[in-house]
Design a protein around this motif. Sequence first.
Motif: not given
Length: 331
Positions: A97-109
């Motif tokens: 979000n614009l405040q810099g909070e990570e809401l989701f992450s994933y490492k794809f190939n």
Amino acid sequence: MRYFFLFAVVIFLFTACGTKREYYQPSQISQLPNTPKNINGKIINFNNNIAQLNNNTFINSFGDIVKFKLDENYHIINTHQDEILIADDNGNFKVINLQGEELFSYKFNESVVSASLDGDDIALVLASNTLVYANKNLGIRILQNLGTAYAQDSRYASPYFLNTIIIFPMLNGKLAIVNKSTLKVTKEIIVSSEEFFNNIIYLHIKNDTMIASTAEKLIVVTPNKTLYFNENIKEVNANDNEIFILTKDGRIIKKDYNLRKIDEIKFQFALFSKSMLYNNSLYIFEKTGYLIKIDTDLKNFIVYKLSDAIDKKSFMTNGKFFYQNKILQFN
């Protein structure tokens, strides 16, 4: 015979090298209605949705300049309200979000080439022509490859959420329809079957009509019929009733949603670069430094000189043309 062949090749090369390229030359140039203004920052990256600036800001689809500190080596794929979809070239993907909070992450190939967000749901297309349906809370729900795709155009349409389905614009000329309830690809629509540079570059939904395009073919899909149009396509714009197809040889072809031709106009030797519909006019930036404003009836047009934008990274949205570190506001 061998010497004759070599002689012919030499003559051909000299003839080719001596051919002078012709460029678009408007018969009349008008003065810009507004003076371009400077903005803080310079465009360093752009796609169909946003343009990134070099000072921790980006330009959204409304033409607003938004402050956002981007993680190193990442680029912005898309935005949704105050959430930003970012990725790097190594397969890392995040929603922040614009405040810099990570809401989701994933490492794809492989890297992410396009993505869209709808609440907690995320739809992505990977560089391997793989579609992904994910949820912020539930993680990856579908990860399915739809065949090999060779050498893509640099323009990528974004996935589209429509009620209970998601439409994925794939890299091999297909539209994949995913049912969110069954978590299955229920239909694949072939837009174009070219072997190279065949990704979907344009996707537009209006009521029960879907318009999609690759660089070689445009398709209109309704509940009752599917229509096709073959052309060397540079840009596509659509309003509520009409489709404007900009070709690589400088033509603007206007069609209705049944792909019946309404009108056509040609700008000799023009190399269209960017385009946008705004206030009943079609605005087009021509690569050699001209801005064309033409009424949607294709009867009246004005050409402005915009030399400062030649060979500059640019972005056109919502009545605004951004190039380098400038903005031109359309009337």
